[in-house]
Design a protein around this motif. Structure first.
Motif, PDB file in Angstrom:
ATOM      1  N   PHE A   6     -67.011  53.199   1.956  1.00 46.44           N
ATOM      2  CA  PHE A   6     -66.189  54.406   2.022  1.00 46.44           C
ATOM      3  C   PHE A   6     -66.616  55.187   3.261  1.00 46.44           C
ATOM      4  CE2 PHE A   6     -65.302  58.774   0.028  1.00 46.44           C
ATOM      5  CZ  PHE A   6     -63.981  58.750   0.409  1.00 46.44           C
ATOM      6  N   GLY A   7     -65.766  55.206   4.261  1.00 44.77           N
ATOM      7  CA  GLY A   7     -66.137  55.794   5.544  1.00 44.77           C
ATOM      8  C   GLY A   7     -65.718  57.257   5.651  1.00 44.77           C
ATOM      9  N   GLY A   8     -66.594  58.051   6.277  1.00 46.05           N
ATOM     10  CA  GLY A   8     -66.235  59.449   6.504  1.00 46.05           C
ATOM     11  C   GLY A   8     -67.278  60.146   7.346  1.00 46.05           C
ATOM     12  N   SER A   9     -66.944  61.371   7.780  1.00 50.00           N
ATOM     13  CA  SER A   9     -67.982  62.125   8.487  1.00 50.00           C
ATOM     14  C   SER A   9     -68.789  62.960   7.497  1.00 50.00           C
ATOM     15  CB  SER A   9     -67.390  62.978   9.612  1.00 50.00           C
ATOM     16  OG  SER A   9     -66.199  63.571   9.203  1.00 50.00           O
ATOM     17  N   LYS A  44     -63.715  62.438  16.715  1.00 57.21           N
ATOM     18  CA  LYS A  44     -63.964  63.826  16.299  1.00 57.21           C
ATOM     19  C   LYS A  44     -65.428  64.178  16.458  1.00 57.21           C
ATOM     20  CE  LYS A  44     -63.950  64.787  11.364  1.00 57.21           C
ATOM     21  NZ  LYS A  44     -63.392  64.430  10.059  1.00 57.21           N
ATOM     22  N   THR A 102     -60.649  54.471   2.874  1.00 60.65           N
ATOM     23  CA  THR A 102     -60.628  55.859   3.357  1.00 60.65           C
ATOM     24  C   THR A 102     -59.350  56.502   2.831  1.00 60.65           C
ATOM     25  OG1 THR A 102     -59.529  55.318   5.425  1.00 60.65           O
ATOM     26  CG2 THR A 102     -61.889  55.569   5.542  1.00 60.65           C
ATOM     27  N   GLY A 103     -59.214  57.796   3.101  1.00 58.96           N
ATOM     28  CA  GLY A 103     -58.034  58.515   2.645  1.00 58.96           C
ATOM     29  C   GLY A 103     -56.819  58.203   3.510  1.00 58.96           C
ATOM     30  N   ASP A 105     -54.847  59.991   5.156  1.00 57.66           N
ATOM     31  CA  ASP A 105     -54.707  60.675   6.453  1.00 57.66           C
ATOM     32  C   ASP A 105     -55.396  59.913   7.584  1.00 57.66           C
ATOM     33  OD1 ASP A 105     -57.073  61.646   4.876  1.00 57.66           O
ATOM     34  OD2 ASP A 105     -57.572  62.583   6.771  1.00 57.66           O
ATOM     35  N   VAL A 128     -56.703  55.568  -0.088  1.00 60.11           N
ATOM     36  CA  VAL A 128     -56.499  56.379  -1.286  1.00 60.11           C
ATOM     37  C   VAL A 128     -55.545  57.526  -0.937  1.00 60.11           C
ATOM     38  CG1 VAL A 128     -58.722  55.826  -2.371  1.00 60.11           C
ATOM     39  CG2 VAL A 128     -58.556  57.812  -0.877  1.00 60.11           C
ATOM     40  N   ARG A 130     -53.857  61.139  -0.679  1.00 59.87           N
ATOM     41  CA  ARG A 130     -54.452  62.460  -0.451  1.00 59.87           C
ATOM     42  C   ARG A 130     -53.317  63.456  -0.368  1.00 59.87           C
ATOM     43  NH1 ARG A 130     -58.890  64.201   4.179  1.00 59.87           N
ATOM     44  NH2 ARG A 130     -59.307  66.203   3.208  1.00 59.87           N
ATOM     45  N   TYR A 154     -56.606  65.976  -5.357  1.00 58.24           N
ATOM     46  CA  TYR A 154     -57.613  67.031  -5.390  1.00 58.24           C
ATOM     47  C   TYR A 154     -57.647  67.625  -3.987  1.00 58.24           C
ATOM     48  CZ  TYR A 154     -62.049  69.370  -6.423  1.00 58.24           C
ATOM     49  OH  TYR A 154     -63.038  70.295  -6.616  1.00 58.24           O
ATOM     50  N   THR A 159     -63.176  70.690   6.070  1.00 63.17           N
ATOM     51  CA  THR A 159     -62.737  71.793   6.936  1.00 63.17           C
ATOM     52  C   THR A 159     -62.628  73.083   6.130  1.00 63.17           C
ATOM     53  OG1 THR A 159     -61.530  70.267   8.352  1.00 63.17           O
ATOM     54  CG2 THR A 159     -60.899  72.579   8.492  1.00 63.17           C
TER      55      THR A 159
HETATM   56  P1  ATP Z   1     -62.550  67.134   7.598  1.00 67.18           P
HETATM   57  O1  ATP Z   1     -61.703  68.238   7.091  1.00 67.18           O
HETATM   58  O2  ATP Z   1     -63.774  67.576   8.343  1.00 67.18           O
HETATM   59  O3  ATP Z   1     -61.805  66.039   8.305  1.00 67.18           O
HETATM   60  P2  ATP Z   1     -62.451  65.619   5.147  1.00 67.18           P
HETATM   61  O4  ATP Z   1     -62.407  66.426   3.908  1.00 67.18           O
HETATM   62  O5  ATP Z   1     -61.185  64.999   5.630  1.00 67.18           O
HETATM   63  O6  ATP Z   1     -63.164  66.462   6.286  1.00 67.18           O
HETATM   64  P3  ATP Z   1     -63.839  63.228   5.844  1.00 67.18           P
HETATM   65  O7  ATP Z   1     -65.311  63.051   5.945  1.00 67.18           O
HETATM   66  O8  ATP Z   1     -63.013  63.268   7.066  1.00 67.18           O
HETATM   67  O9  ATP Z   1     -63.574  64.549   4.961  1.00 67.18           O
HETATM   68  O10 ATP Z   1     -63.266  62.199   4.809  1.00 67.18           O
HETATM   69  C1  ATP Z   1     -63.738  60.913   4.609  1.00 67.18           C
HETATM   70  C2  ATP Z   1     -62.642  60.137   3.930  1.00 67.18           C
HETATM   71  O11 ATP Z   1     -62.339  60.701   2.656  1.00 67.18           O
HETATM   72  C3  ATP Z   1     -61.355  60.233   4.752  1.00 67.18           C
HETATM   73  O12 ATP Z   1     -60.790  58.954   4.823  1.00 67.18           O
HETATM   74  C4  ATP Z   1     -60.489  61.169   3.967  1.00 67.18           C
HETATM   75  O13 ATP Z   1     -59.131  60.817   4.071  1.00 67.18           O
HETATM   76  C5  ATP Z   1     -60.970  60.987   2.543  1.00 67.18           C
HETATM   77  N1  ATP Z   1     -60.813  62.225   1.785  1.00 67.18           N
HETATM   78  C6  ATP Z   1     -61.380  63.419   2.046  1.00 67.18           C
HETATM   79  N2  ATP Z   1     -61.020  64.348   1.142  1.00 67.18           N
HETATM   80  C7  ATP Z   1     -60.188  63.731   0.279  1.00 67.18           C
HETATM   81  C8  ATP Z   1     -59.453  64.188  -0.868  1.00 67.18           C
HETATM   82  N3  ATP Z   1     -59.528  65.450  -1.293  1.00 67.18           N
HETATM   83  N4  ATP Z   1     -58.675  63.268  -1.512  1.00 67.18           N
HETATM   84  C9  ATP Z   1     -58.597  62.002  -1.055  1.00 67.18           C
HETATM   85  N5  ATP Z   1     -59.266  61.518   0.020  1.00 67.18           N
HETATM   86  C10 ATP Z   1     -60.052  62.371   0.684  1.00 67.18           C
END
Ligand code: ATP
Ligand code: MG
Length: 195
Positions: A6-9, A44, A102-103, A105, A128, A130, A154, A159
């Motif tokens: 599960f990738g993310g920052s 980013k 990942t999500g 977006d 998933v 979002r 959710y 941000t």
């Molecule tokens: P930022 O606003 O800084 O971009 P973020 O909430 O999108 O933060 P990330 O670390 O970018 O968090 O997310 C990691 C992964 O989790 C991404 O692929 C994002 O799409 C997914 N994700 C984040 N928040 C959610 C959520 N509420 N529901 C579903 N997927 C999510």
């Protein structure tokens, strides 16, 4: 073994991430979900340092036996591209079935990802759902290949959490309690000038 990456920052990790990881584990019958903290994402600039983001992921994942806090991107120099991470994962777990999660977006710009066509040979690529992002406009090449998982919406983002901290508002019930305490203890995001 069925392993999800599960990738993310995770800047910071929040309950939306944990819900997405848990739903993915249930629905894809995963043995493990590794939270892969992006050290230097190519598109980013995270606010908190990589080690702090990783430590928050450790705190957030500690109570779920399926979850792991992965250093697979942190411990490699240079920008971190998904395709390189997946190749490393394949070498680490040659027998495992891999899922990259990942999500929705994150896939808006998937056509610009390094060697995006190779991703689909390395792992099952999962998006998933979002709130606010729909995959309907995805290029047909990707639409046919990305597995979409509808999960309960959710509406929380890192941000939004950083904004609340700047504004002196509560982040309780949006992040795990230990993460809330960690942020406070280290004074993270309070003087963050973004936005
Ligand atoms: P930022 O606003 O800084 O971009 P973020 O909430 O999108 O933060 P990330 O670390 O970018 O968090 O997310 C990691 C992964 O989790 C991404 O692929 C994002 O799409 C997914 N994700 C984040 N928040 C959610 C959520 N509420 N529901 C579903 N997927 C999510
Ligand atoms: Mg994001």
């Amino acid at each position: 073994m069925r392993i999800g990456l599960f990738g993310g920052s995770f800047d910071p990790v929040h309950l939306g991430h944990l819900l997405a990881a848990s739903e993915s584990a249930d629905r894809l019958v995963l043995d493990e979900v590794h939270f892969v903290t992006a050290a230097r994402p190519p598109h980013k600039r995270p606010v908190a340092p990589p080690e702090a983001r990783h430590e928050m992921v450790v705190l957030a994942t500690i109570t779920d036996p399926r979850f792991r806090a992965s250093r697979i991107e942190l411990d490699y120099p240079g920008p971190t591209f998904t395709v390189d991470t997946l190749r490393r994962a394949r070498r680490l777990w040659p027998e495992a079935e891999l899922f990259f999660i990942t999500g929705a977006d994150a896939y808006r710009d998937v056509a610009s990802w390094k060697e995006h066509e190779a991703l689909f040979d390395l792992a099952t690529i999962v998006a998933v759902s979002r709130p606010g992002y729909d995959l309907g406009r995805l290029d047909p090449f990707f639409r046919e290949r990305v597995v979409v998982l509808e999960i309960p919406g959710y509406e929380v983002s890192s941000t939004e959490i950083r904004r609340r901290i700047r504004e002196g508002r509560s982040i309780r019930y949006l992040v795990p309690h230990a993460v809330e305490v960690y942020i406070e203890k280290h004074g993270l995001y309070a003087g963050d000038l973004e936005g």
